[in-house]
Design a protein around this motif. Sequence first.
Motif, PDB file in Angstrom:
ATOM      1  N   VAL A 170       5.729   3.039   7.680  1.00 38.13           N
ATOM      2  CA  VAL A 170       4.804   2.636   6.622  1.00 38.13           C
ATOM      3  C   VAL A 170       3.883   1.531   7.122  1.00 38.13           C
ATOM      4  O   VAL A 170       4.189   0.826   8.085  1.00 38.13           O
ATOM      5  N   ALA A 171       2.754   1.387   6.464  1.00 42.86           N
ATOM      6  CA  ALA A 171       1.764   0.368   6.812  1.00 42.86           C
ATOM      7  C   ALA A 171       2.279  -1.024   6.438  1.00 42.86           C
ATOM      8  O   ALA A 171       3.186  -1.170   5.622  1.00 42.86           O
ATOM      9  N   PRO A 172       1.675  -2.083   6.996  1.00 45.29           N
ATOM     10  CA  PRO A 172       2.271  -3.421   6.873  1.00 45.29           C
ATOM     11  C   PRO A 172       2.005  -4.170   5.578  1.00 45.29           C
ATOM     12  O   PRO A 172       2.661  -5.178   5.322  1.00 45.29           O
ATOM     13  N   HIS A 173       1.064  -3.706   4.748  1.00 41.16           N
ATOM     14  CA  HIS A 173       0.685  -4.495   3.578  1.00 41.16           C
ATOM     15  C   HIS A 173       1.116  -3.806   2.287  1.00 41.16           C
ATOM     16  O   HIS A 173       0.531  -2.802   1.881  1.00 41.16           O
ATOM     17  N   PRO A 174       2.159  -4.317   1.611  1.00 41.93           N
ATOM     18  CA  PRO A 174       2.590  -3.718   0.341  1.00 41.93           C
ATOM     19  C   PRO A 174       1.578  -3.994  -0.768  1.00 41.93           C
ATOM     20  O   PRO A 174       0.959  -5.061  -0.816  1.00 41.93           O
ATOM     21  N   LEU A 175       1.423  -3.031  -1.665  1.00 42.01           N
ATOM     22  CA  LEU A 175       0.454  -3.151  -2.758  1.00 42.01           C
ATOM     23  C   LEU A 175       1.065  -2.561  -4.012  1.00 42.01           C
ATOM     24  O   LEU A 175       1.417  -1.382  -4.041  1.00 42.01           O
ATOM     25  N   ASP A 189     -20.370   6.294  -7.695  1.00 42.52           N
ATOM     26  CA  ASP A 189     -20.191   6.634  -9.104  1.00 42.52           C
ATOM     27  C   ASP A 189     -19.326   7.875  -9.282  1.00 42.52           C
ATOM     28  O   ASP A 189     -19.115   8.337 -10.410  1.00 42.52           O
ATOM     29  N   ASP A 190     -18.812   8.404  -8.181  1.00 45.36           N
ATOM     30  CA  ASP A 190     -17.976   9.598  -8.236  1.00 45.36           C
ATOM     31  C   ASP A 190     -16.601   9.220  -8.782  1.00 45.36           C
ATOM     32  O   ASP A 190     -15.927   8.342  -8.225  1.00 45.36           O
ATOM     33  N   PRO A 191     -16.145   9.856  -9.858  1.00 45.35           N
ATOM     34  CA  PRO A 191     -14.809   9.550 -10.385  1.00 45.35           C
ATOM     35  C   PRO A 191     -13.702   9.705  -9.348  1.00 45.35           C
ATOM     36  O   PRO A 191     -12.679   9.020  -9.428  1.00 45.35           O
ATOM     37  N   ALA A 192     -13.892  10.580  -8.360  1.00 48.16           N
ATOM     38  CA  ALA A 192     -12.868  10.756  -7.327  1.00 48.16           C
ATOM     39  C   ALA A 192     -12.614   9.473  -6.562  1.00 48.16           C
ATOM     40  O   ALA A 192     -11.498   9.242  -6.081  1.00 48.16           O
ATOM     41  N   SER A 193     -13.635   8.616  -6.463  1.00 51.38           N
ATOM     42  CA  SER A 193     -13.453   7.347  -5.760  1.00 51.38           C
ATOM     43  C   SER A 193     -12.455   6.457  -6.480  1.00 51.38           C
ATOM     44  O   SER A 193     -11.636   5.774  -5.848  1.00 51.38           O
ATOM     45  N   LEU A 194     -12.514   6.450  -7.803  1.00 49.99           N
ATOM     46  CA  LEU A 194     -11.569   5.644  -8.566  1.00 49.99           C
ATOM     47  C   LEU A 194     -10.172   6.260  -8.521  1.00 49.99           C
ATOM     48  O   LEU A 194      -9.165   5.537  -8.440  1.00 49.99           O
ATOM     49  N   VAL A 195     -10.090   7.574  -8.557  1.00 48.72           N
ATOM     50  CA  VAL A 195      -8.799   8.245  -8.438  1.00 48.72           C
ATOM     51  C   VAL A 195      -8.150   7.881  -7.104  1.00 48.72           C
ATOM     52  O   VAL A 195      -6.951   7.576  -7.035  1.00 48.72           O
ATOM     53  N   ALA A 196      -8.939   7.874  -6.032  1.00 45.89           N
ATOM     54  CA  ALA A 196      -8.417   7.515  -4.712  1.00 45.89           C
ATOM     55  C   ALA A 196      -7.881   6.091  -4.702  1.00 45.89           C
ATOM     56  O   ALA A 196      -6.853   5.803  -4.070  1.00 45.89           O
ATOM     57  N   THR A 197      -8.554   5.188  -5.416  1.00 41.90           N
ATOM     58  CA  THR A 197      -8.120   3.797  -5.480  1.00 41.90           C
ATOM     59  C   THR A 197      -6.755   3.677  -6.139  1.00 41.90           C
ATOM     60  O   THR A 197      -5.971   2.782  -5.804  1.00 41.90           O
ATOM     61  N   ALA A 198      -6.446   4.578  -7.050  1.00 41.47           N
ATOM     62  CA  ALA A 198      -5.160   4.553  -7.753  1.00 41.47           C
ATOM     63  C   ALA A 198      -4.060   5.299  -7.029  1.00 41.47           C
ATOM     64  O   ALA A 198      -2.887   5.166  -7.384  1.00 41.47           O
ATOM     65  N   LEU A 199      -4.407   6.064  -6.007  1.00 39.41           N
ATOM     66  CA  LEU A 199      -3.459   7.029  -5.443  1.00 39.41           C
ATOM     67  C   LEU A 199      -3.133   6.822  -3.974  1.00 39.41           C
ATOM     68  O   LEU A 199      -1.993   7.046  -3.552  1.00 39.41           O
ATOM     69  N   PHE A 200      -4.100   6.376  -3.180  1.00 37.83           N
ATOM     70  CA  PHE A 200      -3.952   6.437  -1.725  1.00 37.83           C
ATOM     71  C   PHE A 200      -3.058   5.338  -1.155  1.00 37.83           C
ATOM     72  O   PHE A 200      -3.154   4.170  -1.518  1.00 37.83           O
ATOM     73  N   GLY A 201      -2.222   5.745  -0.206  1.00 37.95           N
ATOM     74  CA  GLY A 201      -1.457   4.836   0.630  1.00 37.95           C
ATOM     75  C   GLY A 201      -1.565   5.297   2.072  1.00 37.95           C
ATOM     76  O   GLY A 201      -2.165   6.330   2.366  1.00 37.95           O
ATOM     77  N   ASP A 202      -0.974   4.519   2.971  1.00 36.79           N
ATOM     78  CA  ASP A 202      -1.061   4.814   4.405  1.00 36.79           C
ATOM     79  C   ASP A 202       0.333   4.948   4.997  1.00 36.79           C
ATOM     80  O   ASP A 202       1.264   4.236   4.588  1.00 36.79           O
ATOM     81  N   GLY A 203       0.483   5.816   5.979  1.00 35.79           N
ATOM     82  CA  GLY A 203       1.791   5.967   6.605  1.00 35.79           C
ATOM     83  C   GLY A 203       1.748   6.955   7.755  1.00 35.79           C
ATOM     84  O   GLY A 203       0.702   7.510   8.097  1.00 35.79           O
ATOM     85  N   ALA A 204       2.916   7.151   8.343  1.00 37.47           N
ATOM     86  CA  ALA A 204       3.037   8.054   9.488  1.00 37.47           C
ATOM     87  C   ALA A 204       4.424   8.685   9.484  1.00 37.47           C
ATOM     88  O   ALA A 204       5.370   8.153   8.893  1.00 37.47           O
ATOM     89  N   ALA A 205       4.524   9.814  10.157  1.00 32.60           N
ATOM     90  CA  ALA A 205       5.815  10.470  10.351  1.00 32.60           C
ATOM     91  C   ALA A 205       5.799  11.135  11.713  1.00 32.60           C
ATOM     92  O   ALA A 205       4.733  11.506  12.234  1.00 32.60           O
ATOM     93  N   ALA A 206       6.978  11.263  12.306  1.00 30.06           N
ATOM     94  CA  ALA A 206       7.082  11.874  13.629  1.00 30.06           C
ATOM     95  C   ALA A 206       8.386  12.646  13.723  1.00 30.06           C
ATOM     96  O   ALA A 206       9.373  12.324  13.058  1.00 30.06           O
TER      97      ALA A 206
END
Length: 349
Positions: A13-18, A180-197
Motif C-alpha cells: 500500500v501507499a505511504p499516506h493514509p487518508l 466540471d466533469d462529475p467523474a472527477s468528483l467520483v474519483a476523489t471519493a473512490l481512488f486509492g493507490d497500491g500494488a500487488a505481485a
Amino acid sequence: MRAISLQSLATAVAPHPLSQGDAKDTARRLFAGKPALFDRLQGVFDNAGVDRRQTVAPLNWYAGDHGWTSRNRLYLEAAEALFLDAARRAIDQAGLCPADIDGVVSVSTTGIATPSLEARAGPKLGLRPDIQRVPLFGLGCAGGVSGLATAARLAAAEPGSRWLFVTVETCSISIRLDSDDPASLVATALFGDGAAAAVVGDEGPGLATISASAERQWPDTLGIMGWRVEDPGFAVVFDRAIPPFVTAELAGAVAEMERTFGVTRGEIGRFCCHPGGAKVVEAIETALVLNPGSLDLERSVLREHGNMSAPTVLFVLRALIDRGLPAKTLMTAFGPGFTCAGMLLERPA
C-alpha cells in the motif's frame, strides 16, 4: 493452457493514509469554485463504500497546481517504490531470490514510464540482466486478472521457468480539481493507490493452481471506462452506465467463460471480483444471482483501500486465500474496452 502454480501473492500500500472524512472535507474546500457540483454530488463520499485508503502523496499535494510533468514525476517515483515493495515480498514468499526469476510481467496504466517500471526497478531488485520483460499498458482495472493470466501463460509455455507479475497503480495522481466533469468528483471519493505481485511457475502446489483464463470485450463501449489524455493529466472516464451494464451483461460473459473452462456454475465455490465501487459490487451480486452481501471480502478491500484499479482484485484474492480457497474460484475484473477478464483458480491438492 497448462495448469500453473500461483507460488506467492503479496500486496503493498501507499505511504499516506487518508480517511474518507478528510477526503470529503478537503474536496469541499478545493471544489469551492464549483459549489453546485460538490453540493450535487457530495453524497458519493458517503455511498462509495470507502472508509479509508492510501495515497502516494500527502493530502496537501492535491491543493497544488500540477500538470503532466509533476504528476508523472510523482508516478515514476511512487510506482517504482511500490513495485519494489510488492515484488520483494512476492519473491520472498515464494522462497526464492531475485536471480531465480526468469521473466517479469508488469501492469500499470496510471502513468507513463519509458523505460518501463520493471526496467527501472529490476537492477535495484536484483533481477538478472537477461530477464525477459513484458510491460503491459492500458488494461485498467482488468489488469490484475489479465496480467496475471499473461504471466501464467508465459510460464506454461516455458516449462521450469518462474515468472514475476507486478501491477502498480497510482490512481490518486489523476485526481483533478479543475474539471466540471462529475467523474472527477467520483474519483476523489473512490481512488486509492497500491500494488500487488505474484510468482508463478510449474513447481510445487503453491497457493492455488491457475487452470484457465479468458476475456470478453463488448463492441462500441470505449466510452464507458478509461482515461482521456488532457493537458493537465489523465481525466478519468466513469460512465453512469457501468453498474447497469454489469447487471445486464456479466451473467452471459461468465457463462461463456464457464463453458470455455469446462466447468459448471455449481462447481464454482466462490467468485473473486474487482470491487470497482459499492454499486458495482451490488451489480455483480445481482447479475450472478448471489445472496446480498456474498462479496464480503470485496467490500472489505474497498472499504479499507478504495479502488486501486488493477491491484484491487488481487487484494481480494489474498484475503480469500488467507480465509481458505474453495475447490474452484472464478476471478473477474472489468476494464476499459469495455472488457471482462476472467481466471479459473483451483485449490491445490
